[in-house]
Design a protein around this motif. Structure first.
Motif, PDB file in Angstrom:
ATOM      1  N   LYS A 127       0.842  -1.200   0.000  1.00  0.00           N
ATOM      2  CA  LYS A 127       0.000   0.000   0.000  1.00  0.00           C
ATOM      3  C   LYS A 127       0.879   1.252   0.000  1.00  0.00           C
ATOM      4  O   LYS A 127       1.008   1.935   1.008  1.00  0.00           O
ATOM      5  N   PRO A 128       1.477   1.562  -1.142  1.00  0.00           N
ATOM      6  CA  PRO A 128       2.359   2.724  -1.196  1.00  0.00           C
ATOM      7  C   PRO A 128       1.598   4.036  -1.348  1.00  0.00           C
ATOM      8  O   PRO A 128       0.496   4.082  -1.906  1.00  0.00           O
ATOM      9  N   ILE A 129       2.198   5.097  -0.841  1.00  0.00           N
ATOM     10  CA  ILE A 129       1.714   6.473  -1.005  1.00  0.00           C
ATOM     11  C   ILE A 129       2.888   7.305  -1.490  1.00  0.00           C
ATOM     12  O   ILE A 129       4.003   7.150  -0.996  1.00  0.00           O
ATOM     13  N   ILE A 130       2.640   8.178  -2.450  1.00  0.00           N
ATOM     14  CA  ILE A 130       3.658   9.135  -2.871  1.00  0.00           C
ATOM     15  C   ILE A 130       3.281  10.486  -2.285  1.00  0.00           C
ATOM     16  O   ILE A 130       2.176  10.982  -2.516  1.00  0.00           O
ATOM     17  N   SER A 131       4.178  11.057  -1.492  1.00  0.00           N
ATOM     18  CA  SER A 131       3.895  12.341  -0.866  1.00  0.00           C
ATOM     19  C   SER A 131       5.202  13.078  -0.622  1.00  0.00           C
ATOM     20  O   SER A 131       6.142  12.513  -0.061  1.00  0.00           O
ATOM     21  N   SER A 132       5.273  14.331  -1.072  1.00  0.00           N
ATOM     22  CA  SER A 132       6.486  15.126  -0.956  1.00  0.00           C
ATOM     23  C   SER A 132       6.143  16.564  -0.607  1.00  0.00           C
ATOM     24  O   SER A 132       5.043  17.035  -0.907  1.00  0.00           O
ATOM     25  N   TYR A 133       7.111  17.250   0.016  1.00  0.00           N
ATOM     26  CA  TYR A 133       7.084  18.704  -0.015  1.00  0.00           C
ATOM     27  C   TYR A 133       7.554  19.098  -1.411  1.00  0.00           C
ATOM     28  O   TYR A 133       8.721  18.898  -1.757  1.00  0.00           O
ATOM     29  N   LEU A 134       6.642  19.597  -2.200  1.00  0.00           N
ATOM     30  CA  LEU A 134       6.969  19.886  -3.589  1.00  0.00           C
ATOM     31  C   LEU A 134       7.915  21.072  -3.699  1.00  0.00           C
ATOM     32  O   LEU A 134       7.869  21.987  -2.869  1.00  0.00           O
ATOM     33  N   MET A 178      12.851   6.413  -5.252  1.00  0.00           N
ATOM     34  CA  MET A 178      12.017   7.105  -4.278  1.00  0.00           C
ATOM     35  C   MET A 178      12.325   6.593  -2.872  1.00  0.00           C
ATOM     36  O   MET A 178      12.246   5.400  -2.608  1.00  0.00           O
ATOM     37  N   GLU A 179      12.692   7.504  -1.976  1.00  0.00           N
ATOM     38  CA  GLU A 179      13.067   7.118  -0.623  1.00  0.00           C
ATOM     39  C   GLU A 179      11.850   7.097   0.298  1.00  0.00           C
ATOM     40  O   GLU A 179      10.862   7.795   0.077  1.00  0.00           O
ATOM     41  N   ARG A 180      11.946   6.305   1.351  1.00  0.00           N
ATOM     42  CA  ARG A 180      10.873   6.209   2.330  1.00  0.00           C
ATOM     43  C   ARG A 180      10.740   7.526   3.088  1.00  0.00           C
ATOM     44  O   ARG A 180      11.707   8.252   3.313  1.00  0.00           O
ATOM     45  N   GLY A 181       9.517   7.809   3.517  1.00  0.00           N
ATOM     46  CA  GLY A 181       9.243   8.994   4.304  1.00  0.00           C
ATOM     47  C   GLY A 181       8.520   8.637   5.588  1.00  0.00           C
ATOM     48  O   GLY A 181       7.984   7.531   5.743  1.00  0.00           O
ATOM     49  N   ARG A 182       8.496   9.595   6.514  1.00  0.00           N
ATOM     50  CA  ARG A 182       7.806   9.415   7.795  1.00  0.00           C
ATOM     51  C   ARG A 182       6.396   9.988   7.750  1.00  0.00           C
ATOM     52  O   ARG A 182       5.453   9.414   8.286  1.00  0.00           O
ATOM     53  N   PHE A 183       6.285  11.166   7.148  1.00  0.00           N
ATOM     54  CA  PHE A 183       5.070  11.958   7.256  1.00  0.00           C
ATOM     55  C   PHE A 183       4.451  12.186   5.871  1.00  0.00           C
ATOM     56  O   PHE A 183       5.072  11.887   4.849  1.00  0.00           O
ATOM     57  N   MET A 188       0.374  17.367  -1.234  1.00  0.00           N
ATOM     58  CA  MET A 188       0.654  16.441  -2.327  1.00  0.00           C
ATOM     59  C   MET A 188       0.596  15.003  -1.833  1.00  0.00           C
ATOM     60  O   MET A 188       1.502  14.519  -1.160  1.00  0.00           O
ATOM     61  N   VAL A 189      -0.508  14.344  -2.131  1.00  0.00           N
ATOM     62  CA  VAL A 189      -0.689  12.939  -1.771  1.00  0.00           C
ATOM     63  C   VAL A 189      -1.228  12.212  -2.993  1.00  0.00           C
ATOM     64  O   VAL A 189      -2.250  12.614  -3.558  1.00  0.00           O
ATOM     65  N   PHE A 190      -0.553  11.147  -3.397  1.00  0.00           N
ATOM     66  CA  PHE A 190      -1.056  10.297  -4.476  1.00  0.00           C
ATOM     67  C   PHE A 190      -1.062   8.861  -3.983  1.00  0.00           C
ATOM     68  O   PHE A 190      -0.049   8.362  -3.477  1.00  0.00           O
ATOM     69  N   ALA A 191      -2.220   8.214  -4.112  1.00  0.00           N
ATOM     70  CA  ALA A 191      -2.364   6.850  -3.612  1.00  0.00           C
ATOM     71  C   ALA A 191      -3.506   6.172  -4.347  1.00  0.00           C
ATOM     72  O   ALA A 191      -4.272   6.808  -5.081  1.00  0.00           O
ATOM     73  N   GLU A 192      -3.616   4.875  -4.138  1.00  0.00           N
ATOM     74  CA  GLU A 192      -4.795   4.176  -4.651  1.00  0.00           C
ATOM     75  C   GLU A 192      -6.023   4.647  -3.877  1.00  0.00           C
ATOM     76  O   GLU A 192      -5.932   5.094  -2.736  1.00  0.00           O
ATOM     77  N   GLY A 193      -7.175   4.526  -4.515  1.00  0.00           N
ATOM     78  CA  GLY A 193      -8.383   5.118  -3.973  1.00  0.00           C
ATOM     79  C   GLY A 193      -8.757   4.653  -2.583  1.00  0.00           C
ATOM     80  O   GLY A 193      -9.350   5.409  -1.808  1.00  0.00           O
ATOM     81  N   ALA A 218      -1.582   6.691   8.618  1.00  0.00           N
ATOM     82  CA  ALA A 218      -1.387   5.901   7.408  1.00  0.00           C
ATOM     83  C   ALA A 218      -0.471   4.705   7.686  1.00  0.00           C
ATOM     84  O   ALA A 218      -0.753   3.574   7.261  1.00  0.00           O
ATOM     85  N   PHE A 219       0.619   4.947   8.408  1.00  0.00           N
ATOM     86  CA  PHE A 219       1.556   3.875   8.745  1.00  0.00           C
ATOM     87  C   PHE A 219       0.853   2.769   9.521  1.00  0.00           C
ATOM     88  O   PHE A 219       1.025   1.582   9.229  1.00  0.00           O
ATOM     89  N   THR A 220       0.062   3.132  10.526  1.00  0.00           N
ATOM     90  CA  THR A 220      -0.597   2.115  11.348  1.00  0.00           C
ATOM     91  C   THR A 220      -1.703   1.391  10.581  1.00  0.00           C
ATOM     92  O   THR A 220      -2.134   0.318  10.992  1.00  0.00           O
ATOM     93  N   HIS A 221      -2.152   1.961   9.463  1.00  0.00           N
ATOM     94  CA  HIS A 221      -3.104   1.265   8.581  1.00  0.00           C
ATOM     95  C   HIS A 221      -2.390   0.469   7.497  1.00  0.00           C
ATOM     96  O   HIS A 221      -3.044  -0.067   6.596  1.00  0.00           O
ATOM     97  N   GLY A 222      -1.059   0.393   7.571  1.00  0.00           N
ATOM     98  CA  GLY A 222      -0.314  -0.451   6.647  1.00  0.00           C
ATOM     99  C   GLY A 222       0.233   0.229   5.412  1.00  0.00           C
ATOM    100  O   GLY A 222       0.770  -0.439   4.523  1.00  0.00           O
ATOM    101  N   TYR A 223       0.149   1.550   5.339  1.00  0.00           N
ATOM    102  CA  TYR A 223       0.645   2.283   4.167  1.00  0.00           C
ATOM    103  C   TYR A 223       2.116   2.666   4.342  1.00  0.00           C
ATOM    104  O   TYR A 223       2.579   2.916   5.456  1.00  0.00           O
ATOM    105  N   ASP A 224       2.822   2.723   3.214  1.00  0.00           N
ATOM    106  CA  ASP A 224       4.219   3.145   3.176  1.00  0.00           C
ATOM    107  C   ASP A 224       4.311   4.431   2.364  1.00  0.00           C
ATOM    108  O   ASP A 224       3.795   4.498   1.241  1.00  0.00           O
ATOM    109  N   VAL A 225       4.988   5.439   2.911  1.00  0.00           N
ATOM    110  CA  VAL A 225       5.123   6.740   2.254  1.00  0.00           C
ATOM    111  C   VAL A 225       6.467   6.823   1.536  1.00  0.00           C
ATOM    112  O   VAL A 225       7.497   6.432   2.081  1.00  0.00           O
ATOM    113  N   TYR A 226       6.426   7.359   0.313  1.00  0.00           N
ATOM    114  CA  TYR A 226       7.636   7.559  -0.484  1.00  0.00           C
ATOM    115  C   TYR A 226       7.643   8.981  -1.042  1.00  0.00           C
ATOM    116  O   TYR A 226       6.599   9.514  -1.426  1.00  0.00           O
TER     117      TYR A 226
END
Length: 420
Positions: A127-134, A178-183, A188-193, A218-226
């Motif tokens: 369950k990946p998420i793409i999120s960055s400070y743009l 893409m490196e792992r993130g904490r927050f 900017m959040v892109f993920a599956e619906g 998100a982490f506790t629901h099993g998602y990984d941020v990149y």
């Protein structure tokens, strides 16, 4: 003769969430979003349109891809409240893209994000998420003014109220992939619906704490941020002259205080007892302690891992207690009218605990004092005195005692730090 190879049809839809507050950049953002999309017909765009009487979105009101949630700005209650309203309009689109209302986009941004997310799944993230400070852009100098480096979200400090304040830091160019993130960056959040169905926005959060709590949940629901590994979107940070919600709402302080209380209770900051958050609580796939060890942040004791403090990406060896520090960082805002004499050469600066005892002294010498006085007189009238130190106590007050060359020590200034 060989037949020309055709690419597979992309009919996957994206639900685009845009929270807009009295923003002149809203329509230019939408224009660019559509123009630069590879498949603009597959976008479903929901805007929480918090507006005054002079704003106009008629250009897109009759476009079937759009839904405008019409909110007169005096009825608005903050960005998380707005994002919560938008989430309720999600209709099982394949992906979600969460934005603010001041962005620019690279050509084919939608296809690029889809490919990147699917590549993360192929590499093992369920369950990946793409999120960055743009990186930033300037609407008055676009596209030439666009920043060309990538930024990660980093821990900066615990605020006195208990929330975590984040800051951007550039990702070194030599980093590949893409490196792992904490927050999670709210803009900017892109993920599956399914992310929008699983991790719902708490409408009672106001501003500070949004990105930290969302990342933990998100982490506790099993998602990984990149974080993104190349610039494909840009964000307008300066926004000079633009009003924010707290500029308009006289009761924003109450909303903010309630938000801080909820943040502390959700993550147990200072040992605060939790409450029933219902659908806005933590998940059950991974624990809060799992996140703390992964991210290097101890919420209960306001401790941070030294690698996290130095802006290193996760994971860290978070179970190594010797690598944690109690770091307090704070900006004392002092107005120039508080220091009527301009020949000062020394500020005694201290922080005190709840008993009024000094935790320590971090004085300003003459070069720093002169710089502070000059910055106030040449700027907005405020001196911003940053101090960072290690402490096992949460400071309750600060003290500044200016000294004039001609009149000696002036009035002793003391203020309590804000609390939740």
């Amino acid at each position: 003769m060989k037949k020309k190879k055709t690419s597979a049809k992309d009919d996957k839809t994206i639900f685009v969430s845009i929270a807009s507050y009295r923003d002149k950049e809203l329509i230019p953002t939408i224009d660019n979003l559509l123009k630069q999309a590879q498949n603009p017909k597959n976008l479903r765009i929901c805007v929480c349109w918090q507006h005054d009487e002079d704003e106009d979105v008629s250009k897109y009101e009759n476009d079937s891809r759009f839904l405008f949630i019409d909110v007169p700005y005096k009825e608005a209650k903050g960005v998380c409240w707005a994002r919560n309203l938008i989430q309720k309009q999600f209709k099982d689109e394949d992906y979600i893209l969460q934005l603010d209302s001041h962005h620019r986009f690279a050509k084919g941004w939608d296809s690029i994000l889809k490919r990147k997310l699917q590549s993360l799944k192929k590499k093992g993230s369920l369950k990946p998420i793409i999120s960055s400070y743009l990186p930033g852009y300037d609407p008055n100098n676009d596209p030439k003014g666009r920043i060309k480096e990538n930024w990660r979200l980093c821990f900066d400090r615990f605020m006195p109220e208990g929330a975590v304040f984040l800051r951007p830091a550039h990702i070194p160019k030599e980093n590949k992939g893409m490196e792992r993130g904490r927050f999670i960056s709210g803009h900017m959040v892109f993920a599956e619906g399914h992310f929008y169905k699983t991790v719902k926005y708490d409408p009672k959060l106001y501003f500070h704490g949004e990105e930290t709590s969302l990342g933990v949940r998100a982490f506790t629901h099993g998602y990984d941020v990149y974080a993104l590994d190349r610039p494909i979107m840009w964000h307008y940070y300066e926004r000079a002259g633009n009003v924010r919600h707290w500029d308009d709402d006289k009761n924003w302080g109450d909303l903010n205080s309630e938000s801080f209380r909820r943040f502390k209770a959700l993550l147990g900051v200072d040992g605060t007892a939790t409450m029933d958050f219902g659908e806005y609580g933590l998940g059950s796939e991974r624990s809060l302690q799992d996140f703390e060890h992964f991210a290097g942040v101890n919420f209960k004791e306001r401790r941070v891992h030294i690698d996290t403090k130095n802006y290193e990406p996760p994971p860290v060896d978070g179970e190594n207690k010797e690598k944690y520090v109690n770091s307090f960082k704070y900006c004392i805002d002092l107005h120039q009218n508080d220091v009527p004499e301009k020949d000062c050469d020394f500020f005694a600066i201290a922080f005190t605990n709840k008993e009024g005892q000094e935790i320590g002294r971090w004085d300003a010498d003459e070069p720093e004092v002169v710089s502070l006085l000059n910055s106030a007189s040449n700027g907005d009238g405020w001196m911003r005195i940053w101090r960072e130190f290690e402490t096992n106590e949460v400071p309750k007050s600060w003290i500044v005692w200016p000294r004039s060359k001609t009149k000696g020590f002036l009035n002793r200034l003391e203020r309590e730090l804000p609390t939740a």
